[in-house]
Design a protein around this motif. Structure first.
Motif, mmCIF file in Angstrom:
data_model
loop_
_atom_site.group_PDB
_atom_site.id
_atom_site.type_symbol
_atom_site.label_atom_id
_atom_site.label_comp_id
_atom_site.label_asym_id
_atom_site.label_seq_id
_atom_site.Cartn_x
_atom_site.Cartn_y
_atom_site.Cartn_z
ATOM 1 N N LEU B 58 88.276 118.619 77.027
ATOM 2 C CA LEU B 58 89.157 118.346 75.874
ATOM 3 C C LEU B 58 88.441 117.516 74.808
ATOM 4 O O LEU B 58 88.534 117.810 73.606
ATOM 5 C CB LEU B 58 90.410 117.603 76.339
ATOM 6 C CG LEU B 58 91.561 118.482 76.809
ATOM 7 C CD1 LEU B 58 92.598 117.645 77.532
ATOM 8 C CD2 LEU B 58 92.190 119.210 75.640
ATOM 9 N N ILE B 59 87.723 116.493 75.255
ATOM 10 C CA ILE B 59 87.033 115.637 74.281
ATOM 11 C C ILE B 59 85.890 116.407 73.613
ATOM 12 O O ILE B 59 85.644 116.251 72.415
ATOM 13 C CB ILE B 59 86.553 114.332 74.961
ATOM 14 C CG1 ILE B 59 87.788 113.458 75.230
ATOM 15 C CG2 ILE B 59 85.539 113.587 74.115
ATOM 16 C CD1 ILE B 59 87.531 112.178 75.952
ATOM 17 N N ALA B 60 85.236 117.286 74.377
ATOM 18 C CA ALA B 60 84.179 118.114 73.784
ATOM 19 C C ALA B 60 84.765 119.080 72.752
ATOM 20 O O ALA B 60 84.155 119.320 71.702
ATOM 21 C CB ALA B 60 83.446 118.886 74.880
ATOM 22 N N TRP B 62 87.425 118.583 70.939
ATOM 23 C CA TRP B 62 87.721 117.768 69.749
ATOM 24 C C TRP B 62 86.436 117.494 68.956
ATOM 25 O O TRP B 62 86.397 117.640 67.736
ATOM 26 C CB TRP B 62 88.381 116.451 70.185
ATOM 27 C CG TRP B 62 88.311 115.372 69.151
ATOM 28 C CD1 TRP B 62 89.131 115.239 68.063
ATOM 29 C CD2 TRP B 62 87.361 114.302 69.067
ATOM 30 N NE1 TRP B 62 88.746 114.146 67.326
ATOM 31 C CE2 TRP B 62 87.668 113.559 67.915
ATOM 32 C CE3 TRP B 62 86.284 113.914 69.861
ATOM 33 C CZ2 TRP B 62 86.922 112.442 67.534
ATOM 34 C CZ3 TRP B 62 85.557 112.804 69.497
ATOM 35 C CH2 TRP B 62 85.882 112.076 68.342
#
Lengths: 200, 75
Positions: B58-60, B62
């Motif tokens: 998820l952070i990647a 974003w």
């Protein structure tokens, strides 16, 4: 002790396999459309996550989890936002800034964090299913727009992708300011969810 | 004729994005009213991001979204 005993037994959960599937689709789609750097980013990400899972989650980016105060993170985010707004788009300053942001969030988000269940399991299941379906629908809609606009002769601008719609917004100073703030706040929210274990 | 079809296709596509966004907002609206039935988005992310695969994924995603628009050749 036999070799079989010393090798950790790897169990792939359905959720992990779904994530690998999503990231694989992203990598293949980016490579198919000729965005080699974007595709390479997703391939590298897949490789690291698969290696980490095969090692039983033993890969550590840093020796100890990084503890940062919330004020430090917010001030760093403000500097990042200012650089992304002021520096020329697609320039070296923005590229270096983004690489540093990537490294920083990876270090913050990598360590294991305790589960903090607050809702019934079925509520989480419904929520993840519904939001995943909406996300998948959005991605499919955009993929069809990209494919149609690139394959139907004379329809180049008829099926805009999100990139086509947002590119002029990000190209304008006011639009970029808004876009950067939304992007940074979203990142802070994601890190707040899991990454920050600061004292304040 | 093609120009008219192009304009119609353009707005059909744009409206499609807004409809999907509206569905997401509606789901979140219901979730906030009945969080024990559907967990709100950030509660669900908090739960899902317990695993490293989801957290980093998820952070990647974003981060890549920012990279795509700020650094990469967007179009």
């Amino acid at each position: 002790m036999s070799t079989a005993d010393s090798v950790p037994r790897i169990r792939w959960t359905r959720r992990e396999l779904l994530w690998l599937g999503v990231l694989s689709i992203m990598a293949v789609f980016q490579l198919w459309r000729g965005a080699w750097i974007d595709g390479g980013i997703f391939v590298a990400l897949l490789a690291v996550l698969v290696a980490d899972t095969l090692s039983g989650g033993r890969i550590a980016l840093v020796r100890r989890p990084v503890m940062l105060r919330r004020t430090t993170i917010v001030m760093s985010a403000a500097v990042v936002a200012a650089l992304l707004i002021v520096a020329p788009r697609h320039g070296i300053v923005v590229m270096v800034t983004m690489v540093m942001v990537g490294v920083a969030v990876a270090i913050l988000a990598w360590p294991a964090t305790p589960d903090r269940d607050r809702r019934p399991d079925r509520a989480y299941a419904r929520s993840s299913t519904l939001f995943s379906l909406v996300g998948a629908l959005f991605c499919l809609w955009e993929a069809f727009a990209y494919i149609l606009s690139n394959t139907l002769p004379g329809f180049d601008d008829a099926f805009p992708t999100i990139s086509v719609l947002l590119d002029p917004v990000v190209g304008d100073t006011a639009g970029r300011t808004f876009f950067v703030i939304v992007w940074v706040v979203a990142g802070l929210a994601l890190i707040r969810v899991r990454g920050v274990r600061g004292s304040q | 004729m093609t120009a008219i079809v192009n304009v119609e296709a353009y707005w059909f596509t744009v409206v499609g994005y807004w409809v999907i966004i509206a569905i997401a907002v509606m789901v979140e609206f219901v979730a906030r009213r009945r969080p024990e039935f559907i967990a709100p988005l950030f509660d669900m992310l908090d739960h899902v991001m317990h695993t490293r695969m989801a957290r980093i994924g998820l952070i990647a995603a974003w981060w890549w979204f920012g990279w795509h628009f700020f650094v990469g050749p967007t179009l």
